[in-house]
Design a protein around this motif. Structure first.
Motif, PDB file in Angstrom:
ATOM      1  N   SER A 150       0.817  -1.232   0.100  1.00 30.59           N
ATOM      2  CA  SER A 150       0.083   0.052   0.081  1.00 30.59           C
ATOM      3  C   SER A 150       0.835   1.353  -0.224  1.00 30.59           C
ATOM      4  CB  SER A 150      -1.045  -0.290   1.144  1.00 30.59           C
ATOM      5  OG  SER A 150      -0.021   0.120   2.464  1.00 30.59           O
ATOM      6  N   GLY A 151       2.347   1.169  -0.119  1.00 23.67           N
ATOM      7  CA  GLY A 151       2.959   2.301  -0.033  1.00 23.67           C
ATOM      8  C   GLY A 151       3.356   2.576  -1.724  1.00 23.67           C
ATOM      9  N   TYR A 152       4.143   3.778  -1.895  1.00 25.09           N
ATOM     10  CA  TYR A 152       4.708   4.039  -3.355  1.00 25.09           C
ATOM     11  C   TYR A 152       5.456   3.059  -3.947  1.00 25.09           C
ATOM     12  CZ  TYR A 152       2.986   8.754  -2.447  1.00 25.09           C
ATOM     13  OH  TYR A 152       2.156  10.005  -2.011  1.00 25.09           O
ATOM     14  N   THR A 153       6.360   2.384  -3.024  1.00 29.42           N
ATOM     15  CA  THR A 153       7.211   1.471  -3.790  1.00 29.42           C
ATOM     16  C   THR A 153       6.433   0.052  -4.096  1.00 29.42           C
ATOM     17  OG1 THR A 153       8.135   0.685  -1.858  1.00 29.42           O
ATOM     18  CG2 THR A 153       9.362   2.395  -2.928  1.00 29.42           C
ATOM     19  N   GLY A 154       5.616  -0.090  -3.245  1.00 32.14           N
ATOM     20  CA  GLY A 154       4.552  -1.235  -3.232  1.00 32.14           C
ATOM     21  C   GLY A 154       3.792  -1.278  -4.807  1.00 32.14           C
ATOM     22  N   ALA A 155       3.298  -0.018  -4.739  1.00 34.73           N
ATOM     23  CA  ALA A 155       2.408   0.193  -6.024  1.00 34.73           C
ATOM     24  C   ALA A 155       3.181   0.238  -7.356  1.00 34.73           C
ATOM     25  CB  ALA A 155       1.785   1.617  -5.815  1.00 34.73           C
ATOM     26  N   GLU A 156       4.504   0.969  -7.161  1.00 35.74           N
ATOM     27  CA  GLU A 156       5.330   0.809  -8.495  1.00 35.74           C
ATOM     28  C   GLU A 156       5.726  -0.624  -8.815  1.00 35.74           C
ATOM     29  OE1 GLU A 156       7.712   3.392 -11.076  1.00 35.74           O
ATOM     30  OE2 GLU A 156       5.751   3.248 -10.160  1.00 35.74           O
ATOM     31  N   LEU A 157       5.916  -1.479  -7.685  1.00 37.17           N
ATOM     32  CA  LEU A 157       6.235  -2.919  -8.187  1.00 37.17           C
ATOM     33  C   LEU A 157       5.032  -3.578  -8.667  1.00 37.17           C
ATOM     34  CD1 LEU A 157       7.749  -4.065  -4.718  1.00 37.17           C
ATOM     35  CD2 LEU A 157       8.949  -4.325  -7.061  1.00 37.17           C
TER      36      LEU A 157
END
Length: 342
Positions: free
Chosen positions: A11-18
């Protein structure tokens, strides 16, 4: 062969980017996504730009069955990853995007992060994830520690110059501008629009930024003797991107030649013609790094300017590049998206 992937902290930015990058990956399938406060929600509800994808519902880590998972991306906050990764099944390959395993020395970790490392045995096992310089070690690793985004930018600009012995190691100044997404998605007063927009400020000045631990570790290793740099990051009112201007003592032509030779076979790193400047706009949303070299008017002085996207090549794109190697796949898979412009 399809590899099953879990993303912890999705649910964080890096998770969404992945998720964005893996969505078009030819051999990866996301089978589990975790979140804490947003457990029970869909990714489309948390990140509407991903609502077109069919994805697992967000759950808590303890609800995930890892039996059939091949690789885990750990996109959790710093100091959280240590204990979580220590509790994962040993058959899992892990790419950690936090700072928890970047520093090899437990004493250095405690110095920069203010507390003892909770999983020192895993700290010894972790491979530093600067792909272009640790490719062979990453291929055989079970645990890879993603670099800091600022640390990656500075190293791409400087590390080949240390190895080629074309600069004065005692006069390295890194002046870096970082977009706000590098601070994460948690609510912080100084990141409110009214506080941040139309402004530009230094932070962690005077040698206090934690990424200095990575610079010290990696530059000293490359040089074979202690190397310490001056480093000042600045927060800019932009969503994505890092631009580092590095001031060095050395011959500009020799510096450009060393960088061009170091990266001539690297897909994602582009050294510009002498005198050209990179821009964060030219790498936005991509896994590419652009590096420019400019001779200063003062004899024997040179500037190296590097630009990358902090969420892609600085974090999630780098993580996927490393995962491709760990799983025996094509290193560039899922990462050849062109930058988004303008």
């Amino acid at each position: 062969m399809t590899h099953k992937i879990a993303i912890l902290g999705a649910s964080g930015y890096t998770g969404a980017e992945l998720v964005r990058l893996i969505a078009t990956h030819p051999t990866m399938e996301i089978t589990a996504l975790s979140a804490d406060r947003k457990a029970g929600m869909t990714m489309g509800a948390v990140f509407p730009h991903l609502r077109h994808l069919t994805l697992p519902t967000l759950v808590r880590i303890e609800e995930i069955d890892f039996a059939d998972v091949d690789l885990v991306f750990c996109a959790l906050p710093h100091a959280t990853s240590q204990e979580v990764i220590a509790g994962l099944p040993r058959h899992l390959k892990v790419v950690d995007l936090s700072a928890d395993f970047r520093l090899r020395d437990p004493v250095e970790y405690e110095k920069w992060y203010g507390k003892p490392h909770a999983a020192p045995e895993l700290q010894k096992e972790a491979v530093y994830g600067l792909t272009e310089f640790y490719r062979d070690e990453i291929r055989g690793a079970r645990l890879v520690a993603g670099t800091g985004c600022n640390a990656a930018t500075g190293q791409y600009a400087i590390r080949p110059l240390i190895e080629a012995a074309v600069i004065d190691l005692d006069e390295i100044v890194i002046d870096l501008k970082a977009a706000v997404s590098g601070a994460g998605r948690s609510l912080k007063e100084n990141l409110l629009h009214a506080e941040l927009s139309e402004g530009y400020q230094a932070y962690a000045a005077g040698g206090t930024h934690r990424h200095l631990g990575e610079f010290d570790q990696e530059f000293s290793k490359a040089a074979g003797r202690p190397v310490q740099v001056q480093f000042t990051p600045h927060l800019i009112p932009a969503n994505r991107g890092i631009l580092a201007t590095v001031y060095l003592r050395g011959d500009a032509a020799a510096v450009h030649d060393a960088l061009a030779k170091a990266y001539e076979n690297e897909t994602f790193i582009k050294v510009l013609p002498m005198g050209e400047h990179p821009s964060t706009k030219h790498v936005r949303g991509s896994n590419f790094v652009h590096i420019g070299v400019v001779a200063d008017r003062l004899p024997g002085r040179v500037m190296v300017i590097a630009a990358l996207d902090n969420l892609t090549k600085g974090s999630s794109g780098q993580a996927l590049q490393n995962a491709n190697l760990m799983l025996g796949g094509e290193e560039t898979a899922g990462l050849m998206l062109a930058p988004v412009f303008p």
